[in-house]
Motif scaffolding. Structure first.
Motif, PDB file in Angstrom:
ATOM      1  N   THR A   1     -39.072  -9.143  -7.935  1.00 42.91           N
ATOM      2  CA  THR A   1     -37.756  -9.326  -7.302  1.00 42.91           C
ATOM      3  C   THR A   1     -37.779  -8.817  -5.866  1.00 42.91           C
TER       4      THR A   1
ATOM      5  N   TYR B   1     -41.373  -6.998 -13.227  1.00 40.86           N
ATOM      6  CA  TYR B   1     -40.260  -7.874 -12.841  1.00 40.86           C
ATOM      7  C   TYR B   1     -39.556  -7.319 -11.601  1.00 40.86           C
ATOM      8  N   GLY B   2     -39.324  -6.008 -11.579  1.00 42.28           N
ATOM      9  CA  GLY B   2     -38.661  -5.407 -10.428  1.00 42.28           C
ATOM     10  C   GLY B   2     -39.451  -5.593  -9.151  1.00 42.28           C
TER      11      GLY B   2
ATOM     12  N   VAL C   1     -30.565  -3.281  -6.632  1.00 43.14           N
ATOM     13  CA  VAL C   1     -31.852  -3.435  -7.321  1.00 43.14           C
ATOM     14  C   VAL C   1     -32.510  -2.079  -7.511  1.00 43.14           C
TER      15      VAL C   1
ATOM     16  N   MET D   1     -33.195 -13.568  -8.688  1.00 44.60           N
ATOM     17  CA  MET D   1     -32.477 -12.469  -8.038  1.00 44.60           C
ATOM     18  C   MET D   1     -33.035 -12.223  -6.639  1.00 44.60           C
ATOM     19  N   GLY D   2     -34.365 -12.241  -6.532  1.00 42.48           N
ATOM     20  CA  GLY D   2     -34.979 -12.050  -5.220  1.00 42.48           C
ATOM     21  C   GLY D   2     -34.688 -13.194  -4.275  1.00 42.48           C
TER      22      GLY D   2
ATOM     23  N   ALA E   1     -36.167 -12.737 -12.699  1.00 37.15           N
ATOM     24  CA  ALA E   1     -36.521 -11.773 -11.654  1.00 37.15           C
ATOM     25  C   ALA E   1     -36.629 -12.453 -10.294  1.00 37.15           C
ATOM     26  N   LEU E   2     -37.288 -13.611 -10.252  1.00 35.01           N
ATOM     27  CA  LEU E   2     -37.468 -14.303  -8.975  1.00 35.01           C
ATOM     28  C   LEU E   2     -36.150 -14.823  -8.415  1.00 35.01           C
TER      29      LEU E   2
ATOM     30  N   ALA F   1     -37.420 -11.005  -2.443  1.00 34.09           N
ATOM     31  CA  ALA F   1     -36.272 -10.700  -1.580  1.00 34.09           C
ATOM     32  C   ALA F   1     -36.681 -10.405  -0.153  1.00 34.09           C
TER      33      ALA F   1
END
Length: 764
Positions: free
Chosen positions: A140, A136-137, A106, A439-440, A436-437, A144
């Motif tokens: 994430t 978005y990052g 990430v 991935m987290g 984005a979520l 996470a």
């Protein structure tokens, strides 16, 4: 004294009030109230954000989905600010060495794309999308590091609620196609019989059905609530009526992924039927491909559109193969590579195409080969991480709920990736937030859970904390008042003439009131419980940034009002609204471009100072104002297909005005002055229109102006050459359906007659 008594005394001693005059602050090892409240607020705030972004739709702005972006920007900023304040209060680093192993892809993705953006020359136009990229990052990373399986269960409930609202309204739209009038909303039938529910576009709704179905299926396996099966069935039916061919294939791919993971990792009893299940999954994907192929043959333009877009995007890669051009740059650079066929397919001559219609190809163009490699590393890492965790813990009953939610989220993520191969949904709020979520969530469910550590709080309040707390509360009160009054100003110009518009307005006010009240209560309580001055500063900054994001929503509204007044022939009123839009969102060059075109139409050459017409420092004429706006657009988006056409329109209008002034001149000197200015601007117009053809060789208006200029210069032969060039079509266009439009355009028939008549007169 017994052991239990000694333990009780020790605990009492630690938590007893500090005696007067004793040295050092009191220390407690119980979880801070602010931490408990902030963590719970992040869970429910994330869930509410997913619900609102999915179901909200507002027709009083030019972009009806602008409300989704506004909610994403404001909600995302508020969540990240609260998360930052929570970690500051904890005095902990969320990116520990153990977590860093899971977060490394990430960080690599965020870092490389930031580097690419820093080297991009047109940062102002790409700034809004780049800021959203980091938003978005941040979401994430928050998901996470902050959430657990129990937290995810709560968020899933909000996603399921959003699915119910969207899917049921989608069903209403399906029924409206058979029984017109069932859907009362003002946007009914916007895509003819293709349904789009609350997502402004059939493809976006189809993407939502894909990932929400995966999450709902996982929730069913956890809860065994049979109404979720009804939700899945209705969702599948509405998906068919979106006529989104790529989504059908992606839906089948997501289902196949979920089935493969479930049978291979979680369902021990199903392993003896593994071959049959795998064959069934493959058959499902194959059937979806056949169905999509059949519909593609009926509407082949969408296939052609993507093919031409991909060819252009690949050419972009060849010119920036390593570093790429940076996030948000595709729409700026693509115009220089766009195939002429795209203008015919879109039937538009602006920047309608803003993405590559293939996420992997867009990652290649904006991030270069290195960026694409990092993106592939990130996606493969997440999928392999999830599969290995499911395989390792599939037989552990204590982790069943976690495993099922991991299964659902992973299938949803895979389905979105499959759809992204032929679609742009992940670049819009209704899908980008979930991408984005998810991935987290995958990282959160797979990373080792560290033992819960007790937070050491010294019980002291910093000297600046009360002042900062007051600032947060003042910001909240001011923002709430301004947002409500400004929203009243927005809706006051919306006429309510149908039941659908009344329902829409009632829902808008209820949603706004709930959002404002809920945010104020949550942030006010967080500020009251927080004792860290630095954490309070983060909260204050979050409120300020969120209100700034609200300005983008107002800007889009004023822009829509300006466009409506242009259609009503009220140019002066439109200019005032365009200027408000520019002030509220200086990143959007489209607002300046519309203002410049309107000024070219009014062309008041009296030098005055008017903020409503865009003046900031000194007095100007409309010609100077329009030129200033167009020069700003040229500096930010030099490849815009209408840029030089707009320059040409401005110069042409000025030339005609000066020609008229020359005919009314009261002295030879005045006549020569106006005549020279007319000739000068006409020459500029000619050059601008010729340059416009390099960006858009299809636009009939450009050929019309060039023909007109030739006729005004009494050059009939050149006028006929421009008409002939238009009718032959651009180089490289061989499709008869496109060329026929040029040949049969009636606008050029009277011009051709004028040119022939002019040639005949000159020969006599």
């Amino acid at each position: 004294m017994s052991y239990m008594s000694a333990k009780r005394i020790k605990k009492t001693t630690l938590s007893a009030p500090r005696a007067a005059g004793s040295a050092g602050p009191q220390k407690t090892f119980e979880k801070n109230a602010f931490e408990r409240f902030a963590h719970a607020s992040l869970i429910h705030g994330t869930g509410i954000l997913t619900l609102l972004v999915s179901v909200c739709f507002f027709a009083a702005t030019y972009d009806s989905a602008q409300v989704k972006l506004t909610l994403l920007h404001m909600g995302g900023v508020l969540l990240l600010a609260l998360w930052a304040a929570l970690n500051i209060a904890r005095k902990t680093n969320p990116f520990t060495r153990e977590r860093l192993l899971f977060l490394l892809p990430v960080f690599a993705y965020l870092g490389w794309n930031t580097l690419a953006f820093l080297f991009f020359p047109y940062k102002m136009e790409a700034a809004e999308e780049f800021a959203r990229f980091w938003l978005y990052g941040g979401l994430t990373l928050m998901a996470a590091t902050e959430f657990s399986a129990g937290d995810l269960r709560t968020i899933v409930k909000y996603i399921v609620a959003a699915a119910w609202v969207s899917v049921l309204y989608g069903a209403v739209q399906v029924l409206d196609g058979f029984f017109p009038g069932i859907d009362p909303m003002p946007w009914r039938g916007f895509f003819t019989k293709r349904i789009f529910s609350t997502h402004a576009n059939p493809n976006f709704y189809a993407d939502f059905v894909i990932f929400s179905s995966c999450v709902a299926a996982a929730h069913y396996l956890v809860t065994r609530k049979k109404n979720l099966l009804a939700l899945l069935g209705i969702g599948a039916v509405t998906l068919f009526f979106t006529e989104s061919k790529g989504a059908w294939v992606a839906y089948a791919a997501a289902a196949a992924c979920g089935a493969a993971l479930y049978t291979n990792c979680l369902a021990q009893a199903a392993k003896k039927h593994l071959k049959k299940i795998n064959l069934a999954a493959a058959a499902l994907v194959l059937a979806a491909c056949i169905l999509a192929g059949g519909f593609a043959l009926k509407r082949f333009q969408s296939v052609s559109f993507r093919a031409y877009t991909w060819l252009s995007a690949f050419e972009m890669v060849q010119d920036a193969p390593v570093l790429g051009t940076g996030p948000g740059s595709f729409k700026i650079i693509y115009s220089a590579y766009r195939r002429p066929q795209i203008f015919y397919i879109e039937n538009a001559h602006n920047t309608e195409t803003q993405h590559a219609e293939n996420e992997f190809l867009e990652q290649w163009t904006t991030g270069g080969t290195v960026g694409l490699a990092i993106f592939l590393w990130l996606t493969v890492f997440l999928l392999v991480l999830a599969a290995k965790n499911l395989k390792r813990s599939g037989d552990q009953a204590t982790l069943r709920e976690r495993n099922l939610y991991l299964l659902g989220v992973t299938s949803a993520f895979f389905g979105m990736l499959a759809h992204a191969g032929v679609d742009i949904s992940v670049h819009f709020a209704s899908s980008g937030l979930f991408f984005a979520l998810f991935m987290g969530f995958i990282i959160a469910l797979c990373r080792p859970i560290p033992p819960e550590t007790e937070t050491c709080s010294d019980g002291r309040t910093g000297s600046a904390a009360p002042i900062l707390r007051g600032i947060v509360w003042t910001e909240l009160a001011a923002a709430a008042y301004l947002i409500c009054t400004q929203f009243y100003e927005i809706v006051s110009v919306v006429s309510i003439s149908s039941a659908g518009q009344f329902i829409l307005m009632a829902c808008a006010w209820l949603t706004l009131a709930a959002c404002v009240l809920g945010t104020c209560l949550a942030y006010a309580r967080a500020a009251r419980l927080c004792t860290s001055a630095t954490a309070l500063t983060a909260l204050a900054l979050g409120v300020a940034l969120a209100y700034g994001a609200w300005g983008f929503f107002r800007a889009n509204h004023y822009y829509s009002l300006g466009v409506s007044l242009i259609n009503a022939q009220n140019a002066d009123g439109a200019l005032a609204y365009f200027s408000k839009a520019v002030r509220l969102n200086p990143f959007q060059t489209e607002y300046r471009q519309f203002r410049a075109n309107t000024l070219a139409g009014t062309l008041d050459l009296t030098r005055t100072f008017s903020t409503a017409r865009g003046d900031e420092k000194g007095a100007s004429t409309d010609y100077e104002r329009a030129l200033r706006d167009l020069n700003t657009v040229a500096a930010r988006t030099p490849n815009h297909p209408l840029l030089h056409h707009n320059f040409g329109q401005l110069y042409f209008a000025m030339a005609m005005r000066r020609s008229q002034d020359a005919s009314l001149a009261k002295s030879p000197a005045e006549y020569e002055l106006f005549r020279d200015d007319a000739v000068y601007n006409m020459e500029l117009a000619k050059k601008a229109f010729q340059r416009a053809l390099a960006a858009d060789p299809v636009n009939p208006d450009t050929y019309f102006y060039l023909t007109q200029i030739a006729l005004l210069e009494r050059d009939g032969q050149t006028a006929l050459e421009w008409i002939d060039r238009y009718r032959r079509g651009p180089a490289g266009v061989t499709e008869e359906e496109f060329l026929k439009k040029n040949r049969e355009n009636p606008v050029f028939w009277p011009l051709e007659q004028q040119a022939n008549a002019l040639i005949s007169r000159l020969r006599k």
